[in-house]
Design an enzyme around this catalytic site. Sequence first.
Site, short mmCIF file in Angstrom:
data_model
loop_
_atom_site.label_atom_id
_atom_site.label_comp_id
_atom_site.label_asym_id
_atom_site.label_seq_id
_atom_site.Cartn_x
_atom_site.Cartn_y
_atom_site.Cartn_z
CG HIS A 57 5.00 5.56 6.06
ND1 HIS A 57 4.93 4.33 5.44
CD2 HIS A 57 6.10 5.52 6.86
CE1 HIS A 57 5.95 3.59 5.86
NE2 HIS A 57 6.69 4.29 6.71
CG HIS A 219 8.45 -0.06 6.94
ND1 HIS A 219 7.88 -0.22 8.16
CD2 HIS A 219 8.68 1.26 6.77
CE1 HIS A 219 7.75 0.98 8.73
NE2 HIS A 219 8.23 1.88 7.91
#
Lengths: 332, 211
Positions: A57, A219
């Site tokens: 991320h 996700h």
Amino acid sequence: MKKLINDPAHYVDEALDGLTLAFPSLVRDGAAGRVIRRTHPASRGKVGIATGGGFGHLPLFAGYVGCGLVDTCSVGNVFEGPNVDSCIEAIRLADGGRGVLRLYGNYGGDRMNFDMAGEMLEDEGIACTTVLGTDDIASGGPDQPARRRGVAGLIYAYKAAGAAARSGSDLDEVTRIAAKAVAATRTIGVGLAACRLPSAAKPSFDLGDDEIEMGIGIHGEPGIWRDKLRPADMIADEMVERLLADLPPAAGGEVSVLMNGLGATPMEELLILYRRVRAQLQGAGLTIVAPLVGNYVTSMEMQGASLSIFHLDAELKALLAAPADCPFWRVG
Amino acid sequence: MSIDASRIGAAIGRAAGAVQTLEQELNQADAKLGDGDTGSMLARVVGAMAQSGAADATDVSDAFGKLARAGMSATGSSLGTLISGAFLSLSKQTKGRATVDWSDLSRLLAIVLDGMIARGGASLGDKTVLDSVHALVLALADVSDGAQAATAARVSANDALHRYRDLPCRMGRAKFFGDKSVGLDDPGMLACAKLVDAVAGAETEFANITT
């Protein structure tokens, strides 16, 4: 989906090596090198802030280690929570004698490991508190904060709590500010194409070539609807509309806005979205303070964007404007 | 014959062998409800556990402790952390014991289950690995030897998988799929059924040969 990688098993460690070599203000620490901390830690007497999370991320989470932000970050494997050892190390390394706030996103693995780390550290006498990022409105109703995931808006909590800690506030006060910042932040994402985990053969979810998904998680968690691609302005309008339908109780007239790219969406498209978002928010009578546009919280090569609105009062506005410095966000 | 460290080591070795062939199947099950990495995560975790030297541990508590520590170092994922925590609970419960009787398994697992509920925050009925463990607790309550335990474990873990297949997931990433999760196996429950099958299958054969 092509990737510029070597052995998938070394993905995280090689990227962390690159991160610390490219940005000397960060250094790897911990037995397995899975803590990122400030090369020059804050002087003792400051409340520490430890964060952590799965990898994939960047700039979140490790990239926000810096002055006026977070002190340490435990780093998990791709899309997996950080292990308990790295959480213990991150808390210890963040401790400057006045306690440590654990500030991270609301995900099961992250929670379990930070909780266990806290229990194992009880004997060491480090006072710990926890605040979870829960800004994603697509993952639960306004009355279900425990169900809401933490996504891009977490960086506003970093900023506010980090500024409070830097100003000398005690642990209770830094914790109050972090919780207040989380409560004042709302985010929604839109996905255009999936990412692929380095160890996986296929993308992490299927989305048709001409489809988008509103409300998608970082996700690839399912969102609110999935339908044909539409013009940027229509998407921006819906994101603003959904965020403003979910106002925090104390919302005033000023907001900061984070128009965030999920990894593979170009700056041009983020700016096209931002100009419409700004118009819509102004039309709703809101004034934008310190807007952010760019890749702040990503999901590797996922295509799409998220919009976060940080509702400000005088206190949060001052904390947002306070000086801060990390490789990916500098204020003042 | 009761459970000792070498038997625990052999069991984890069988699990590690089985998880290699299960990896992609579990990844695919997870891709429908999560990000498609449950198999790869478990292959890494169980593989690390198999390398932990559990077979050579001084007693069962030490063996379980080695498995727990290996698992905790290998992942921070929710399922992996729950599994590592389960072994840590077993280690604490069996402190100082060279062996564990088959008839103790149910009681030990009941306490493991309480810990998993407290740590993970899921409830029974949410369609998670906890429902598989609960089925094992019930099924192992009346067993007195390895062969009975192996059969009861295989049947109950598989039965739990089938019973929950047509219910919605109410925990973790899968809960966001709501009714779309009906008809899909929870990857954790699937992994439990398959790994119990691999571990207990050989246990049944072993028991048959030796008795």
